[in-house]
Design a protein around this motif. Structure first.
Motif, short mmCIF file in Angstrom:
data_model
loop_
_atom_site.label_atom_id
_atom_site.label_comp_id
_atom_site.label_asym_id
_atom_site.label_seq_id
_atom_site.Cartn_x
_atom_site.Cartn_y
_atom_site.Cartn_z
N GLY A 113 -8.10 -10.88 -42.47
CA GLY A 113 -8.46 -11.10 -43.86
C GLY A 113 -7.93 -9.95 -44.69
N ARG A 114 -8.83 -9.23 -45.38
CA ARG A 114 -8.42 -8.09 -46.20
C ARG A 114 -8.47 -6.79 -45.41
NH1 ARG A 114 -11.60 -7.94 -51.70
NH2 ARG A 114 -10.14 -6.22 -51.96
N LYS A 115 -8.88 -6.86 -44.13
CA LYS A 115 -9.02 -5.65 -43.33
C LYS A 115 -7.90 -5.54 -42.31
CE LYS A 115 -14.06 -5.82 -43.72
NZ LYS A 115 -15.34 -5.98 -42.96
N THR A 116 -7.55 -4.30 -41.99
CA THR A 116 -6.57 -4.03 -40.95
C THR A 116 -7.30 -3.49 -39.73
OG1 THR A 116 -4.84 -3.55 -42.57
CG2 THR A 116 -4.52 -2.72 -40.33
N VAL A 117 -7.18 -4.21 -38.62
CA VAL A 117 -7.89 -3.85 -37.40
C VAL A 117 -6.92 -3.16 -36.44
CG1 VAL A 117 -9.21 -4.70 -35.42
CG2 VAL A 117 -9.48 -5.77 -37.68
N TYR A 118 -7.36 -2.02 -35.92
CA TYR A 118 -6.53 -1.25 -34.99
C TYR A 118 -7.04 -1.43 -33.56
CZ TYR A 118 -4.77 1.04 -39.18
OH TYR A 118 -4.20 1.29 -40.41
N SER A 119 -6.10 -1.58 -32.62
CA SER A 119 -6.43 -1.76 -31.21
C SER A 119 -5.58 -0.80 -30.38
CB SER A 119 -6.17 -3.20 -30.75
OG SER A 119 -6.89 -4.13 -31.55
N ILE A 120 -6.14 -0.32 -29.28
CA ILE A 120 -5.41 0.58 -28.41
C ILE A 120 -4.43 -0.22 -27.55
CG2 ILE A 120 -7.10 0.49 -26.52
CD1 ILE A 120 -6.60 3.53 -26.15
N THR A 121 -3.30 0.37 -27.23
CA THR A 121 -2.30 -0.28 -26.37
C THR A 121 -2.43 0.28 -24.95
OG1 THR A 121 -0.64 1.41 -26.82
CG2 THR A 121 -0.74 -0.47 -28.33
N ASP A 122 -1.66 -0.32 -24.03
CA ASP A 122 -1.65 0.19 -22.66
C ASP A 122 -1.16 1.64 -22.63
OD1 ASP A 122 -2.59 -2.21 -21.72
OD2 ASP A 122 -0.59 -3.00 -21.20
N ALA A 123 -0.19 1.93 -23.50
CA ALA A 123 0.30 3.31 -23.57
C ALA A 123 -0.79 4.26 -24.05
CB ALA A 123 1.51 3.39 -24.50
N GLY A 124 -1.62 3.76 -24.98
CA GLY A 124 -2.73 4.57 -25.46
C GLY A 124 -3.76 4.84 -24.38
N ARG A 125 -4.06 3.82 -23.58
CA ARG A 125 -5.00 4.00 -22.47
C ARG A 125 -4.43 4.97 -21.43
NH1 ARG A 125 -9.17 0.55 -23.00
NH2 ARG A 125 -8.84 -1.30 -24.32
N ALA A 126 -3.13 4.89 -21.22
CA ALA A 126 -2.50 5.80 -20.25
C ALA A 126 -2.61 7.24 -20.73
CB ALA A 126 -1.03 5.41 -20.05
N GLU A 127 -2.44 7.45 -22.05
CA GLU A 127 -2.56 8.81 -22.58
C GLU A 127 -3.99 9.32 -22.44
OE1 GLU A 127 -1.81 11.48 -26.59
OE2 GLU A 127 -0.39 9.97 -25.91
#
Length: 203
Positions: free
Chosen positions: A66-80
């Motif tokens: 909608g009007r919001k931007t949702v951020y999600s972690i990636t596999d690379a983020g989990r690895a870090e």
């Protein structure tokens, strides 16, 4: 106020929050505020640049809800996060210390404000008991008026502080929900604040 996060720590902590669940910017601000018991709430200008940096590095992705931007972690983020687990634990320990320091600072600030108010009231009481030489004796009624005036001044300053915090929170929430402000908005705010100031000055 004492710095909350060491250099680079907030970036990693945001990544850990997104590992718990996808969130939009305002939810991240709320999560951080809850972690600190309300003693610390980062601004949108602190959070969004770091989210953009994480996205550029491929550690998070964003989607439109909608009007919001949702951020999600990636596999690379989990690895870090896995690679820096020990560092993250240290950050958690530092945050516990930061919460205690901030709470102490808040208590100290409130105590100082109350001491200042008590001193002002005591000064008013002394003035009422011992009028200055060669000046008309202040009646008890006049002393009460001065004391009431000082208390009213304190209340007015508190109201102004609360108003500033509430408006700032409203603006942050609007930005987090995707609203874009223009120069016309700034002009309206400036004009309305000037009008409010004139109204107060005319009291």
């Amino acid at each position: 106020m004492t710095p909350v996060f060491a250099h680079g720590s907030l970036r990693l902590y945001l990544l850990s929050l997104l590992a718990e669940q996808p969130r939009h910017g305002y939810e991240l601000i709320q999560a951080l505020s809850e972690r600190f018991g309300g003693t610390y709430s980062p601004s949108a200008g602190t959070i969004y640049p770091r989210l953009s940096k994480l996205e550029d590095e491929g550690l998070v992705t964003k989607t439109s809800d909608g009007r919001k931007t949702v951020y999600s972690i990636t596999d690379a983020g989990r690895a870090e996060l896995a690679d820096r687990a020990e560092e993250l634990r240290s950050i958690e320990d530092e945050l516990s210390d930061s919460v205690r320091r901030l709470a102490d600072e808040v208590r100290s600030g409130v105590s100082q404000a109350m001491r200042s108010l008590r001193a002002e009231l005591a000064s008013s009481a002394r003035e009422a008991r011992t009028p200055p030489r060669e000046e008309p004796v202040v009646t008890p009624h006049g002393a009460d008026e001065r004391t009431a005036s000082r208390v009213a001044l304190y209340e007015i300053e508190k109201l102004l502080g609360d108003f500033r915090r509430e408006v700032r929170s409203d603006v942050r929430q609007a930005v987090a929900s995707g609203r874009v402000f223009s120069t016309e908005t700034v002009d309206v705010v400036r004009r309305e604040l000037a009008r409010a100031r004139e109204a107060i000055r005319s009291l």
